[in-house]
Scaffold this motif. Sequence first.
Motif, mmCIF file in Angstrom:
data_model
loop_
_atom_site.group_PDB
_atom_site.id
_atom_site.type_symbol
_atom_site.label_atom_id
_atom_site.label_comp_id
_atom_site.label_asym_id
_atom_site.label_seq_id
_atom_site.Cartn_x
_atom_site.Cartn_y
_atom_site.Cartn_z
ATOM 1 N N GLN A 145 0.822 -1.202 0.000
ATOM 2 C CA GLN A 145 0.000 0.000 0.000
ATOM 3 C C GLN A 145 0.858 1.255 0.000
ATOM 4 N N LEU A 146 1.888 1.267 0.832
ATOM 5 C CA LEU A 146 2.750 2.445 0.900
ATOM 6 C C LEU A 146 3.461 2.696 -0.421
ATOM 7 N N MET A 147 3.815 1.621 -1.127
ATOM 8 C CA MET A 147 4.523 1.781 -2.399
ATOM 9 C C MET A 147 3.572 2.157 -3.531
ATOM 10 N N GLU A 148 2.415 1.481 -3.587
ATOM 11 C CA GLU A 148 1.511 1.707 -4.706
ATOM 12 C C GLU A 148 0.704 2.998 -4.552
ATOM 13 N N ARG A 149 0.281 3.313 -3.338
ATOM 14 C CA ARG A 149 -0.599 4.466 -3.137
ATOM 15 C C ARG A 149 0.165 5.756 -2.920
ATOM 16 N N PHE A 150 1.405 5.648 -2.399
ATOM 17 C CA PHE A 150 2.130 6.866 -2.043
ATOM 18 C C PHE A 150 3.483 6.988 -2.747
ATOM 19 N N GLY A 151 3.814 6.027 -3.585
ATOM 20 C CA GLY A 151 5.020 6.149 -4.399
ATOM 21 C C GLY A 151 6.322 5.920 -3.671
ATOM 22 N N HIS A 152 6.305 5.299 -2.504
ATOM 23 C CA HIS A 152 7.547 5.053 -1.778
ATOM 24 C C HIS A 152 8.291 3.873 -2.391
ATOM 25 N N THR A 153 9.601 3.902 -2.320
ATOM 26 C CA THR A 153 10.433 2.797 -2.798
ATOM 27 C C THR A 153 10.788 1.886 -1.629
#
Length: 294
Positions: A145-153
């Motif tokens: 969720q953090l990667m897909e929704r907020f663009g985090h690597t």
Amino acid sequence: MAEKRERKALKRGLSALMADVAPTPPAGEEPARSADIVVPVDQISPNPDQPRRIFQPGALEELASSIREKGIIQPLILRRDPADEGRFQIVAGERRWRAAQMAQVHAVPAIIREFDDTEVLEIAIIENIQRADLNAMEEAAGYRQLMERFGHTQERLAEALGKSRSHIANTMRLLDLPMEIQTLVQDGKLTAGHARALITAEDPLGLAGLIVRKGLSVREAERLAKKPKASAPKPAAPQKDADTRALESDLSAALSMGVSIDHTPGEEAGRITIRYKTLDDLDELCRRLTAQGE
């Protein structure tokens, strides 16, 4: 300009937001931050987008007992309710809010922040990842969720959460397992170690069932996952008829060499194989074949 603001928000979301969702300090220690205000529990509403839907009654009762004895050590993070300025909405700390009501505590310490809906959801996911009772599938889903929704690597998550990049990558690989196996992990019937071993198994579902039935350890599961699958037996060569075997025998006697005749079933074509043992045998064979053409 909008893109620059978004990148700034993401950076703030993973640094400053992480500081706001610090784990609760051990009992007896002073909280890292003091509360801004004390808010009546009946003026607080839970976050409607809270990813965590299940709160175990036993764990809540244990926290309620601690609150009765020591109070709420870590303040809740709240924001003004977007639908009602006279109320507050939980950003982080819903367990503490629920347990406080069970303990019949009428007001809770809180820190007030100005967060938009996106930041509130991001903090809720981060808070869930930091839970002590989080299972591996919930952890993996939080990272995704953090990667897909907020663009985090993965690198940024690893640095902010204090985990290695390989841990985050390996945990997220569990999401590639069949849903039946993911359910077993969520139900506590398989550990994260078992699940990681199943990723490389040729038959993950079959091995998962074996682990559950026999109570295999992680090491035993890893050994079975690495075991190569038995190759299927080669189909038996078709039996040669009596005439073909007799012809092979006659040619072998005439040439003093091994002869094999392989006739393609249902066709007129085939192949003759002549096996020689020495180069002299090969010279003799060539001489005979050449002589036949003279």
